[in-house]
Design a protein around this motif. Structure first.
Motif, PDB file in Angstrom:
ATOM      1  N   ARG A 158       0.842  -1.211   0.000  1.00  0.00           N
ATOM      2  CA  ARG A 158       0.000   0.000   0.000  1.00  0.00           C
ATOM      3  C   ARG A 158       0.872   1.253   0.000  1.00  0.00           C
ATOM      4  O   ARG A 158       0.585   2.223  -0.722  1.00  0.00           O
ATOM      5  CB  ARG A 158      -0.929  -0.014   1.220  1.00  0.00           C
ATOM      6  N   ALA A 159       1.930   1.231   0.796  1.00  0.00           N
ATOM      7  CA  ALA A 159       2.848   2.372   0.809  1.00  0.00           C
ATOM      8  C   ALA A 159       3.531   2.532  -0.542  1.00  0.00           C
ATOM      9  O   ALA A 159       3.694   3.653  -1.048  1.00  0.00           O
ATOM     10  CB  ALA A 159       3.884   2.199   1.921  1.00  0.00           C
ATOM     11  N   SER A 160       3.909   1.410  -1.162  1.00  0.00           N
ATOM     12  CA  SER A 160       4.572   1.466  -2.473  1.00  0.00           C
ATOM     13  C   SER A 160       3.656   2.033  -3.544  1.00  0.00           C
ATOM     14  O   SER A 160       4.107   2.748  -4.452  1.00  0.00           O
ATOM     15  CB  SER A 160       5.043   0.068  -2.884  1.00  0.00           C
ATOM     16  N   PHE A 161       2.354   1.718  -3.439  1.00  0.00           N
ATOM     17  CA  PHE A 161       1.403   2.250  -4.412  1.00  0.00           C
ATOM     18  C   PHE A 161       1.428   3.777  -4.395  1.00  0.00           C
ATOM     19  O   PHE A 161       1.533   4.423  -5.449  1.00  0.00           O
ATOM     20  CB  PHE A 161      -0.010   1.733  -4.107  1.00  0.00           C
ATOM     21  N   TRP A 162       1.346   4.361  -3.205  1.00  0.00           N
ATOM     22  CA  TRP A 162       1.317   5.821  -3.118  1.00  0.00           C
ATOM     23  C   TRP A 162       2.680   6.428  -3.454  1.00  0.00           C
ATOM     24  O   TRP A 162       2.740   7.526  -4.027  1.00  0.00           O
ATOM     25  CB  TRP A 162       0.840   6.262  -1.743  1.00  0.00           C
ATOM     26  N   GLU A 163       3.757   5.727  -3.167  1.00  0.00           N
ATOM     27  CA  GLU A 163       5.080   6.214  -3.576  1.00  0.00           C
ATOM     28  C   GLU A 163       5.176   6.280  -5.093  1.00  0.00           C
ATOM     29  O   GLU A 163       5.734   7.230  -5.661  1.00  0.00           O
ATOM     30  CB  GLU A 163       6.170   5.301  -3.011  1.00  0.00           C
ATOM     31  N   ILE A 165       2.610   6.580  -7.241  1.00  0.00           N
ATOM     32  CA  ILE A 165       1.737   7.659  -7.727  1.00  0.00           C
ATOM     33  C   ILE A 165       2.395   9.020  -7.481  1.00  0.00           C
ATOM     34  O   ILE A 165       2.406   9.893  -8.362  1.00  0.00           O
ATOM     35  CB  ILE A 165       0.364   7.593  -7.049  1.00  0.00           C
ATOM     36  N   ASP A 166       2.954   9.226  -6.288  1.00  0.00           N
ATOM     37  CA  ASP A 166       3.599  10.508  -5.975  1.00  0.00           C
ATOM     38  C   ASP A 166       4.834  10.739  -6.835  1.00  0.00           C
ATOM     39  O   ASP A 166       5.234  11.890  -7.058  1.00  0.00           O
ATOM     40  CB  ASP A 166       3.978  10.563  -4.491  1.00  0.00           C
ATOM     41  N   GLY A 167       5.438   9.656  -7.324  1.00  0.00           N
ATOM     42  CA  GLY A 167       6.624   9.787  -8.161  1.00  0.00           C
ATOM     43  C   GLY A 167       6.335  10.031  -9.623  1.00  0.00           C
ATOM     44  O   GLY A 167       7.259  10.295 -10.407  1.00  0.00           O
ATOM     45  N   CYS A 168       5.066   9.963 -10.022  1.00  0.00           N
ATOM     46  CA  CYS A 168       4.720  10.236 -11.425  1.00  0.00           C
ATOM     47  C   CYS A 168       4.936  11.715 -11.713  1.00  0.00           C
ATOM     48  O   CYS A 168       4.406  12.574 -10.991  1.00  0.00           O
ATOM     49  CB  CYS A 168       3.259   9.866 -11.694  1.00  0.00           C
ATOM     50  N   PRO A 169       5.689  12.051 -12.759  1.00  0.00           N
ATOM     51  CA  PRO A 169       5.989  13.459 -13.033  1.00  0.00           C
ATOM     52  C   PRO A 169       4.768  14.234 -13.514  1.00  0.00           C
ATOM     53  O   PRO A 169       3.914  13.694 -14.223  1.00  0.00           O
ATOM     54  CB  PRO A 169       7.056  13.380 -14.128  1.00  0.00           C
ATOM     55  N   ALA A 170       4.698  15.481 -13.129  1.00  0.00           N
ATOM     56  CA  ALA A 170       3.589  16.339 -13.540  1.00  0.00           C
ATOM     57  C   ALA A 170       3.502  16.417 -15.051  1.00  0.00           C
ATOM     58  O   ALA A 170       4.517  16.377 -15.757  1.00  0.00           O
ATOM     59  CB  ALA A 170       3.763  17.732 -12.941  1.00  0.00           C
ATOM     60  N   ALA A 171       2.289  16.511 -15.558  1.00  0.00           N
ATOM     61  CA  ALA A 171       2.077  16.561 -17.001  1.00  0.00           C
ATOM     62  C   ALA A 171       0.796  17.330 -17.287  1.00  0.00           C
ATOM     63  O   ALA A 171      -0.053  17.511 -16.416  1.00  0.00           O
ATOM     64  CB  ALA A 171       1.984  15.152 -17.580  1.00  0.00           C
ATOM     65  N   LYS A 199       3.810   2.575 -17.489  1.00  0.00           N
ATOM     66  CA  LYS A 199       3.406   1.285 -16.940  1.00  0.00           C
ATOM     67  C   LYS A 199       3.066   0.354 -18.092  1.00  0.00           C
ATOM     68  O   LYS A 199       2.775   0.793 -19.201  1.00  0.00           O
ATOM     69  CB  LYS A 199       2.168   1.465 -16.045  1.00  0.00           C
ATOM     70  N   GLY A 200       3.097  -0.951 -17.805  1.00  0.00           N
ATOM     71  CA  GLY A 200       2.621  -1.916 -18.781  1.00  0.00           C
ATOM     72  C   GLY A 200       3.727  -2.568 -19.572  1.00  0.00           C
ATOM     73  O   GLY A 200       4.913  -2.271 -19.411  1.00  0.00           O
ATOM     74  N   GLY A 201       3.323  -3.498 -20.439  1.00  0.00           N
ATOM     75  CA  GLY A 201       4.247  -4.199 -21.322  1.00  0.00           C
ATOM     76  C   GLY A 201       3.935  -3.861 -22.762  1.00  0.00           C
ATOM     77  O   GLY A 201       4.576  -3.026 -23.383  1.00  0.00           O
ATOM     78  N   GLY A 202       2.869  -4.478 -23.294  1.00  0.00           N
ATOM     79  CA  GLY A 202       2.481  -4.190 -24.661  1.00  0.00           C
ATOM     80  C   GLY A 202       1.975  -2.780 -24.864  1.00  0.00           C
ATOM     81  O   GLY A 202       2.056  -2.236 -25.969  1.00  0.00           O
ATOM     82  N   SER A 203       1.446  -2.153 -23.808  1.00  0.00           N
ATOM     83  CA  SER A 203       0.890  -0.808 -23.948  1.00  0.00           C
ATOM     84  C   SER A 203       1.926   0.295 -23.786  1.00  0.00           C
ATOM     85  O   SER A 203       1.600   1.479 -23.949  1.00  0.00           O
ATOM     86  CB  SER A 203      -0.231  -0.595 -22.929  1.00  0.00           C
ATOM     87  N   LEU A 204       3.177  -0.057 -23.458  1.00  0.00           N
ATOM     88  CA  LEU A 204       4.203   0.977 -23.361  1.00  0.00           C
ATOM     89  C   LEU A 204       4.322   1.718 -24.690  1.00  0.00           C
ATOM     90  O   LEU A 204       4.426   1.108 -25.747  1.00  0.00           O
ATOM     91  CB  LEU A 204       5.555   0.352 -23.005  1.00  0.00           C
ATOM     92  N   GLY A 205       4.313   3.016 -24.622  1.00  0.00           N
ATOM     93  CA  GLY A 205       4.326   3.843 -25.819  1.00  0.00           C
ATOM     94  C   GLY A 205       3.019   4.592 -26.008  1.00  0.00           C
ATOM     95  O   GLY A 205       2.996   5.656 -26.617  1.00  0.00           O
ATOM     96  N   ARG A 206       1.937   4.034 -25.484  1.00  0.00           N
ATOM     97  CA  ARG A 206       0.677   4.770 -25.520  1.00  0.00           C
ATOM     98  C   ARG A 206       0.685   5.847 -24.438  1.00  0.00           C
ATOM     99  O   ARG A 206       1.214   5.634 -23.351  1.00  0.00           O
ATOM    100  CB  ARG A 206      -0.499   3.836 -25.245  1.00  0.00           C
ATOM    101  N   PRO A 207       0.081   6.988 -24.697  1.00  0.00           N
ATOM    102  CA  PRO A 207      -0.023   7.999 -23.638  1.00  0.00           C
ATOM    103  C   PRO A 207      -0.855   7.472 -22.483  1.00  0.00           C
ATOM    104  O   PRO A 207      -1.912   6.861 -22.683  1.00  0.00           O
ATOM    105  CB  PRO A 207      -0.689   9.182 -24.345  1.00  0.00           C
ATOM    106  N   ARG A 208      -0.353   7.713 -21.275  1.00  0.00           N
ATOM    107  CA  ARG A 208      -1.024   7.242 -20.059  1.00  0.00           C
ATOM    108  C   ARG A 208      -0.878   8.333 -19.009  1.00  0.00           C
ATOM    109  O   ARG A 208       0.236   8.787 -18.737  1.00  0.00           O
ATOM    110  CB  ARG A 208      -0.391   5.939 -19.584  1.00  0.00           C
ATOM    111  N   PHE A 209      -1.985   8.748 -18.410  1.00  0.00           N
ATOM    112  CA  PHE A 209      -1.973   9.840 -17.441  1.00  0.00           C
ATOM    113  C   PHE A 209      -2.749   9.433 -16.188  1.00  0.00           C
ATOM    114  O   PHE A 209      -3.607   8.552 -16.231  1.00  0.00           O
ATOM    115  CB  PHE A 209      -2.614  11.097 -18.033  1.00  0.00           C
ATOM    116  N   VAL A 210      -2.424  10.091 -15.084  1.00  0.00           N
ATOM    117  CA  VAL A 210      -3.204   9.916 -13.864  1.00  0.00           C
ATOM    118  C   VAL A 210      -3.674  11.271 -13.367  1.00  0.00           C
ATOM    119  O   VAL A 210      -3.052  12.305 -13.641  1.00  0.00           O
ATOM    120  CB  VAL A 210      -2.404   9.202 -12.749  1.00  0.00           C
ATOM    121  N   LEU A 211      -4.780  11.245 -12.660  1.00  0.00           N
ATOM    122  CA  LEU A 211      -5.306  12.416 -11.974  1.00  0.00           C
ATOM    123  C   LEU A 211      -5.453  12.054 -10.500  1.00  0.00           C
ATOM    124  O   LEU A 211      -6.129  11.082 -10.158  1.00  0.00           O
ATOM    125  CB  LEU A 211      -6.660  12.822 -12.552  1.00  0.00           C
ATOM    126  N   VAL A 212      -4.783  12.814  -9.641  1.00  0.00           N
ATOM    127  CA  VAL A 212      -4.911  12.648  -8.196  1.00  0.00           C
ATOM    128  C   VAL A 212      -5.864  13.727  -7.699  1.00  0.00           C
ATOM    129  O   VAL A 212      -5.723  14.905  -8.053  1.00  0.00           O
ATOM    130  CB  VAL A 212      -3.549  12.765  -7.494  1.00  0.00           C
TER     131      VAL A 212
END
Length: 349
Positions: A158-163, A165-171, A199-212
């Motif tokens: 659980r701690a690693s999950f938030w680490e 997410i917090d480590g994802c660079p702003a975009a 993240k991912g294997g086959g999907s690497l290269g596709r744009p992927r974003f998160v919203l916190v």
């Protein structure tokens, strides 16, 4: 041009490819034939056509496509029940049923688990037949509580999950991705930051974003990933076919994640420590056994059983087959993937 090059050039016409992630994917693919398999479902489609063409005439239900041992995970359904099963449907489309089974069998062999190849194939096939006959979701709060030992989330995880997410660079996501992400939040949530996620294997290269966002005393996360045509359809010249993702996750034999939706060309889903793909690590490798492989086979069978007519056709086809057919087909296509991997890797040097 290589097959990978052709596929990646097509991706550039379909979405805003993240070039550094493509380079990262190539480096990852060089590490093993298992990772190569994970990243190249479109090549698998061509491999089946050239090395196992008899598969192509089999009943073709709505299928996962990119099936492998790391394509299983957990989510919460509309009743907040914990559900386990296939949790990545990027390549869902109509595919001969044996492809999902053989690809899972091949992935087990290439991952080099302790279980024998013959025992692994037998467990997958036994589970598949059970899933066809008694289709339904795998609920970890009721019928399949034993699976919690395989997918339980520790405090460290659980701690690693938030680490992470917090480590994802702003975009600054494109407008469509922002709209999709914001549309996935509760109405009174307060967006905090957009970020890029790799993240991912086959999907690497596709744009992927998160919203916190913050919501009623804590943080919540949504992820948006670009949706493309299935690699199976691409390999068969149907580059403009619609993705079948929403259809497969909402099929009658599933218990879908109510937060998962497609809009503006992106798949949006809720992320949390217990809504996740269960990836390989030392603990997972140690625990993987025939019982878990039967559950994986059952999940695939349950997905394929969505169409009653095709389910009956598949069961009739299985009745005509020798008991060792999946093991033999797995051996054939494992060798083909390994040869394809070595040829591709040599081309990179």
């Amino acid at each position: 041009m290589t097959e990978n090059g052709a596929f990646e050039n097509w991706m550039r016409t379909a979405c805003d490819v993240v070039e550094e992630d493509i380079a990262r994917k190539h480096e990852r693919m060089k590490k093993s034939s298992f990772l190569f398999l994970r990243a190249t479902f479109f090549r698998w489609a061509h491999l089946v056509k050239s090395r196992a063409p008899e598969i192509l005439d089999l009943p073709s239900p709505l299928s996962v496509g990119d099936t492998h041992v790391e394509n299983f995970g957990t989510w919460r359904d509309a009743e907040m029940r914990l559900v386990w099963g296939v949790n990545d449907h990027d390549d869902a489309t109509l595919i001969p049923y044996a492809s999902d089974l053989v690809r899972l069998t091949v992935s087990v062999r290439l991952a080099e688990f302790g279980l024998s190849n013959r025992d692994a194939a037998a467990a997958i096939l036994e589970g598949y037949e059970r899933g066809l006959q008694a289709a339904g979701p795998t609920l970890l709060d009721e019928r399949e509580r034993w699976l919690r030992d395989y997918v339980g989330v520790t405090d460290d995880e659980r701690a690693s999950f938030w680490e992470e997410i917090d480590g994802c660079p702003a975009a600054e996501p494109p407008v469509g991705a922002q709209s999709a992400l914001l549309g996935g939040l509760p109405h009174d949530a307060k967006p905090e930051r957009f970020a890029k996620r790799t993240k991912g294997g086959g999907s690497l290269g596709r744009p992927r974003f998160v919203l916190v966002a913050s919501w009623r005393g804590g943080r919540i996360v949504r992820e948006a990933k670009a949706v493309l045509t299935s690699g199976w359809d691409w390999a068969n010249g149907r580059t403009n076919d619609a993705n079948r993702l929403e259809e497969i996750v909402n099929a009658s034999t599933r218990s879908p994640d109510p937060f998962l939706r497609v809009g503006h060309g992106f798949l949006v889903r809720r992320l949390s420590a217990d809504t996740r793909k269960v990836e390989r690590d030392a603990d997972f490798d140690r625990k993987l056994d025939a019982k878990l492989l039967r559950a994986m086979g059952s999940e695939i069978g349950s997905i394929h059983a969505h169409s009653l007519e095709l389910r009956n056709e598949i069961m009739a086809d299985l009745d005509r087959r020798d008991a060792g057919w999946l093991h033999e087909m797995g051996n054939l296509l494992s060798e083909s993937v390994e040869a394809d991997f070595e040829e591709w890797k040599a081309f990179q040097s």
